[in-house]
Write a protein that holds these residues in place. Structure first.
Motif, PDB file in Angstrom:
ATOM      1  N   GLY A   1      73.133 131.603 150.924  1.00  0.00           N
ATOM      2  CA  GLY A   1      72.711 132.703 150.031  1.00  0.00           C
ATOM      3  C   GLY A   1      70.931 131.926 151.107  1.00  0.00           C
ATOM      4  O   GLY A   1      70.412 132.443 151.518  1.00  0.00           O
ATOM      5  N   ILE A   2      70.317 130.995 150.819  1.00  0.00           N
ATOM      6  CA  ILE A   2      69.711 130.424 151.682  1.00  0.00           C
ATOM      7  C   ILE A   2      69.455 130.329 152.772  1.00  0.00           C
ATOM      8  O   ILE A   2      68.605 130.825 153.401  1.00  0.00           O
ATOM      9  CB  ILE A   2      68.888 128.846 151.220  1.00  0.00           C
ATOM     10  CG1 ILE A   2      68.648 128.991 149.623  1.00  0.00           C
ATOM     11  CG2 ILE A   2      67.752 128.749 151.892  1.00  0.00           C
ATOM     12  CD1 ILE A   2      67.445 129.468 149.224  1.00  0.00           C
ATOM     13  N   ILE A   3      70.838 129.965 153.560  1.00  0.00           N
ATOM     14  CA  ILE A   3      70.715 130.119 155.054  1.00  0.00           C
ATOM     15  C   ILE A   3      70.695 131.304 155.311  1.00  0.00           C
ATOM     16  O   ILE A   3      70.637 131.826 156.510  1.00  0.00           O
ATOM     17  CB  ILE A   3      72.445 129.374 154.992  1.00  0.00           C
ATOM     18  CG1 ILE A   3      72.642 128.213 154.206  1.00  0.00           C
ATOM     19  CG2 ILE A   3      72.752 129.495 156.549  1.00  0.00           C
ATOM     20  CD1 ILE A   3      73.828 127.313 154.683  1.00  0.00           C
ATOM     21  N   PHE A   4      71.069 132.419 154.589  1.00  0.00           N
ATOM     22  CA  PHE A   4      71.531 133.771 155.012  1.00  0.00           C
ATOM     23  C   PHE A   4      70.581 133.764 155.235  1.00  0.00           C
ATOM     24  O   PHE A   4      69.589 134.465 156.419  1.00  0.00           O
ATOM     25  CB  PHE A   4      72.725 134.622 154.035  1.00  0.00           C
ATOM     26  CG  PHE A   4      72.521 135.643 154.747  1.00  0.00           C
ATOM     27  CD1 PHE A   4      73.100 136.250 155.925  1.00  0.00           C
ATOM     28  CD2 PHE A   4      72.353 136.793 153.520  1.00  0.00           C
ATOM     29  CE1 PHE A   4      73.450 137.387 156.271  1.00  0.00           C
ATOM     30  CE2 PHE A   4      72.519 138.188 154.049  1.00  0.00           C
ATOM     31  CZ  PHE A   4      73.119 138.602 155.349  1.00  0.00           C
ATOM     32  N   PHE A   5      69.663 134.079 153.961  1.00  0.00           N
ATOM     33  CA  PHE A   5      68.085 134.416 154.354  1.00  0.00           C
ATOM     34  C   PHE A   5      67.279 133.756 155.816  1.00  0.00           C
ATOM     35  O   PHE A   5      66.771 134.264 157.028  1.00  0.00           O
ATOM     36  CB  PHE A   5      67.560 133.516 153.135  1.00  0.00           C
ATOM     37  CG  PHE A   5      66.156 133.773 153.407  1.00  0.00           C
ATOM     38  CD1 PHE A   5      65.097 135.443 152.732  1.00  0.00           C
ATOM     39  CD2 PHE A   5      65.131 133.055 153.693  1.00  0.00           C
ATOM     40  CE1 PHE A   5      64.214 135.742 152.843  1.00  0.00           C
ATOM     41  CE2 PHE A   5      63.673 132.949 154.012  1.00  0.00           C
ATOM     42  CZ  PHE A   5      63.107 133.986 152.967  1.00  0.00           C
ATOM     43  N   GLN A   6      67.923 132.300 156.442  1.00  0.00           N
ATOM     44  CA  GLN A   6      67.813 131.761 157.230  1.00  0.00           C
ATOM     45  C   GLN A   6      67.565 132.285 158.485  1.00  0.00           C
ATOM     46  O   GLN A   6      66.913 132.732 159.698  1.00  0.00           O
ATOM     47  CB  GLN A   6      67.378 130.622 157.142  1.00  0.00           C
ATOM     48  CG  GLN A   6      66.836 129.698 156.404  1.00  0.00           C
ATOM     49  CD  GLN A   6      67.065 127.821 156.293  1.00  0.00           C
ATOM     50  OE1 GLN A   6      68.193 127.803 155.103  1.00  0.00           O
ATOM     51  NE2 GLN A   6      66.250 127.362 156.998  1.00  0.00           N
ATOM     52  N   LEU A   7      69.109 132.845 158.958  1.00  0.00           N
ATOM     53  CA  LEU A   7      69.349 132.919 160.273  1.00  0.00           C
ATOM     54  C   LEU A   7      69.327 134.339 159.602  1.00  0.00           C
ATOM     55  O   LEU A   7      69.081 135.087 160.987  1.00  0.00           O
ATOM     56  CB  LEU A   7      71.350 133.158 159.071  1.00  0.00           C
ATOM     57  CG  LEU A   7      71.840 131.900 159.728  1.00  0.00           C
ATOM     58  CD1 LEU A   7      73.387 132.372 159.082  1.00  0.00           C
ATOM     59  CD2 LEU A   7      71.964 131.558 161.216  1.00  0.00           C
ATOM     60  N   LEU A   8      68.781 135.286 158.880  1.00  0.00           N
ATOM     61  CA  LEU A   8      67.958 136.503 159.762  1.00  0.00           C
ATOM     62  C   LEU A   8      66.446 137.359 159.774  1.00  0.00           C
ATOM     63  O   LEU A   8      65.454 137.589 159.786  1.00  0.00           O
ATOM     64  CB  LEU A   8      68.083 137.345 158.242  1.00  0.00           C
ATOM     65  CG  LEU A   8      69.595 138.001 157.351  1.00  0.00           C
ATOM     66  CD1 LEU A   8      69.324 138.805 156.314  1.00  0.00           C
ATOM     67  CD2 LEU A   8      70.436 138.950 158.396  1.00  0.00           C
ATOM     68  N   GLY A   9      65.612 135.520 159.724  1.00  0.00           N
ATOM     69  CA  GLY A   9      64.345 135.244 159.825  1.00  0.00           C
ATOM     70  C   GLY A   9      63.623 135.763 159.193  1.00  0.00           C
ATOM     71  O   GLY A   9      62.242 135.242 159.485  1.00  0.00           O
ATOM     72  N   GLY A  10      64.619 135.449 158.073  1.00  0.00           N
ATOM     73  CA  GLY A  10      63.173 134.322 157.026  1.00  0.00           C
ATOM     74  C   GLY A  10      62.279 133.537 157.349  1.00  0.00           C
ATOM     75  O   GLY A  10      62.985 132.197 157.634  1.00  0.00           O
ATOM     76  N   LYS A  11      60.602 133.042 156.665  1.00  0.00           N
ATOM     77  CA  LYS A  11      60.248 131.493 156.807  1.00  0.00           C
ATOM     78  C   LYS A  11      60.843 131.175 155.750  1.00  0.00           C
ATOM     79  O   LYS A  11      60.932 131.547 154.350  1.00  0.00           O
ATOM     80  CB  LYS A  11      59.179 131.925 156.504  1.00  0.00           C
ATOM     81  CG  LYS A  11      57.836 131.146 156.717  1.00  0.00           C
ATOM     82  CD  LYS A  11      56.194 131.359 155.871  1.00  0.00           C
ATOM     83  CE  LYS A  11      55.959 130.456 155.827  1.00  0.00           C
ATOM     84  NZ  LYS A  11      54.300 130.957 155.425  1.00  0.00           N
ATOM     85  N   PHE A  12      60.992 129.812 156.058  1.00  0.00           N
ATOM     86  CA  PHE A  12      61.327 128.578 155.269  1.00  0.00           C
ATOM     87  C   PHE A  12      61.678 127.617 155.705  1.00  0.00           C
ATOM     88  O   PHE A  12      62.116 126.654 156.726  1.00  0.00           O
ATOM     89  CB  PHE A  12      63.444 128.788 155.055  1.00  0.00           C
ATOM     90  CG  PHE A  12      63.738 128.445 154.130  1.00  0.00           C
ATOM     91  CD1 PHE A  12      63.926 128.775 152.890  1.00  0.00           C
ATOM     92  CD2 PHE A  12      64.183 126.775 154.079  1.00  0.00           C
ATOM     93  CE1 PHE A  12      63.965 127.759 151.639  1.00  0.00           C
ATOM     94  CE2 PHE A  12      64.932 126.110 153.103  1.00  0.00           C
ATOM     95  CZ  PHE A  12      64.698 126.710 152.474  1.00  0.00           C
ATOM     96  N   PRO A  13      60.384 126.856 155.633  1.00  0.00           N
ATOM     97  CA  PRO A  13      59.463 126.365 156.514  1.00  0.00           C
ATOM     98  C   PRO A  13      60.461 124.507 156.053  1.00  0.00           C
ATOM     99  O   PRO A  13      60.776 124.098 155.318  1.00  0.00           O
ATOM    100  CB  PRO A  13      58.325 125.557 155.379  1.00  0.00           C
ATOM    101  CG  PRO A  13      58.151 126.948 155.138  1.00  0.00           C
ATOM    102  CD  PRO A  13      58.973 127.238 155.027  1.00  0.00           C
ATOM    103  N   GLU A  14      60.356 123.389 157.558  1.00  0.00           N
ATOM    104  CA  GLU A  14      61.212 122.032 156.841  1.00  0.00           C
ATOM    105  C   GLU A  14      59.811 120.677 156.342  1.00  0.00           C
ATOM    106  O   GLU A  14      60.598 120.150 155.878  1.00  0.00           O
ATOM    107  CB  GLU A  14      61.673 121.344 158.693  1.00  0.00           C
ATOM    108  CG  GLU A  14      62.361 122.346 158.951  1.00  0.00           C
ATOM    109  CD  GLU A  14      64.076 122.465 158.466  1.00  0.00           C
ATOM    110  OE1 GLU A  14      63.786 121.599 158.265  1.00  0.00           O
ATOM    111  OE2 GLU A  14      64.634 124.038 158.189  1.00  0.00           O
ATOM    112  N   ALA A  15      58.997 121.572 156.756  1.00  0.00           N
ATOM    113  CA  ALA A  15      57.900 120.405 156.642  1.00  0.00           C
ATOM    114  C   ALA A  15      57.742 120.660 155.267  1.00  0.00           C
ATOM    115  O   ALA A  15      56.694 121.861 154.680  1.00  0.00           O
ATOM    116  CB  ALA A  15      56.748 120.479 156.838  1.00  0.00           C
ATOM    117  N   PRO A  16      57.934 119.834 153.997  1.00  0.00           N
ATOM    118  CA  PRO A  16      57.229 119.561 152.782  1.00  0.00           C
ATOM    119  C   PRO A  16      55.760 120.392 152.859  1.00  0.00           C
ATOM    120  O   PRO A  16      55.981 121.135 150.929  1.00  0.00           O
ATOM    121  CB  PRO A  16      57.411 118.340 152.010  1.00  0.00           C
ATOM    122  CG  PRO A  16      59.032 117.918 152.889  1.00  0.00           C
ATOM    123  CD  PRO A  16      58.273 118.243 154.100  1.00  0.00           C
TER     124      PRO A  16
END
Length: 363
Positions: free
Chosen positions: A202-217
């Motif tokens: 579900g998190i991956i799907f959110f990212q694929l749709l263009g949702g903000k998901f920072p790499e830097a903690p």
């Protein structure tokens, strides 16, 4: 080649290869060293992953799992060998698009692409979950999914955190892998189950749709927390502890995902699917991969294929009618076309992005 820091044992083995022309090294391989090359006889591209080997410890679970499972959405294994008392390697196809994070960062991923890729991941995951495999991946994230550049077929890879779950068990101990992908039950109870894998998809799907998901903690902190973090004068451990606590708090409160960061054309039905997949309450989360796949199938039927290209928004349905939204001095402009060559202006809206998207959704 950029492998200066690789152990000489592995580099010597690479130099002695006479059936594979090794031409590339990647330091992005999790839990090991990763090389790529072409097999001389078969003229195909392959990847060699080297890892620490200990015959008394299950360090070679990954190649054993890959060998035992045959599925179009799970990375295939060609060969595996011990090359030294310390090292072993396994041979797989080189997947042309690299990992999903790299693919997403360098390609346009349309709405249908996001659905198709997510369904492919879920199909592979369903194979892991079912009897007699009974495997939990425990570390699903874009970097652990490979993707074909042309067909956009995803392959689940990197099985370093995989855990067997017997039919008598409801859960296993949680993996300590990537914190921002850990579900609520892993943070609160240190447990992980089949629905935990579904959460990560579900998190991956959110990212694929263009949702903000920072790499830097650090980017997960709000302004107040960032100010407080910068005032911490203690050790690095204390600083990391502060960030970890802030992220865990977002997970536990079900506030990790910022739905407002999704593109304007992502409607509430799509958001509802993401929320079901990532719900902190297991009773409200998808119970099986097939339930998630079914809702994704319905979303595809109900929606047009959207994408953002060079700051313009495009949409189409079954390649019959095309829509293009661009910004002008007065607001937003909508154009329609039947062939993507001849575009006609459409004024059946009030000039706001919301009205145009609503107009396209209803058309």
């Amino acid at each position: 080649m950029g492998d200066e820091n690789v152990d000489e044992i592995i580099k010597d083995f690479i130099l002695l290869q006479d059936d594979i022309v090794i031409d590339r090294y990647s330091n992005g391989g999790a839990n090991g060293e990763l090389y790529f090359g072409e097999r001389k006889l078969l003229s195909d591209r392959v990847a060699l992953k080297f890892y620490y080997y200990n015959k008394d410890v299950s360090t070679h679970n990954e190649p054993l799992i890959l060998k035992s499972i045959e599925h179009p959405n799970i990375l295939k294994i060609y060969d595996a060998k011990i090359i030294h008392q310390q090292y072993a390697y396994f041979l797989t196809p080189e997947i042309s698009g690299g990992d999903l994070k790299n693919f997403k960062d360098n390609n346009i991923v349309s709405f249908y692409d996001a659905i198709n890729i997510t369904q492919g991941i879920l199909n592979g995951l369903s194979e892991l979950h079912k009897n007699p495999n009974n495997l939990l991946h425990r570390d699903l994230k874009p970097k652990n999914i490979l993707i074909d550049q042309e067909t956009k077929t995803p392959y689940i890879a990197d099985f370093g955190s995989v855990k067997f779950i017997s039919n008598a068990e409801n859960s296993v101990v949680a993996s300590k892998s990537t914190q921002i992908y850990r579900p609520n039950e892993s943070v609160v109870q240190n447990v992980y189950n089949r629905q935990s894998d579904i959460y990560q998809v579900g998190i991956i799907f959110f990212q694929l749709l263009g949702g903000k998901f920072p790499e830097a903690p650090f980017e997960w902190l709000d302004d107040r927390q960032k100010s407080k973090f910068l005032k911490i004068s203690g050790s690095e451990f204390e600083k990391w502890q502060f960030i970890d606590s802030a992220i865990d708090n977002l997970i536990v409160k079900n506030k990790l995902l910022d739905y407002d960061s999704l593109p304007a054309y992502i409607n509430n039905k799509v958001k509802a699917v993401i929320k079901t997949a990532t719900n902190k309450d297991l009773n409200k989360r998808y119970f099986t991969c097939s339930e998630f796949i079914k809702d994704l199938f319905d979303l595809k039927k109900q929606n047009k294929d959207w994408r953002i290209d060079n700051q313009e928004i495009y949409a189409n349905k079954e390649n019959k009618k095309y829509y293009r939204i661009s910004e002008d001095k007065k607001g937003y402009c909508l154009q329609v076309s039947k062939n993507q060559v001849n575009w006609t202006k459409d004024n059946k809206h009030d000039g706001t992005l919301e009205s145009i998207i609503s107009r396209i959704h209803k058309d």
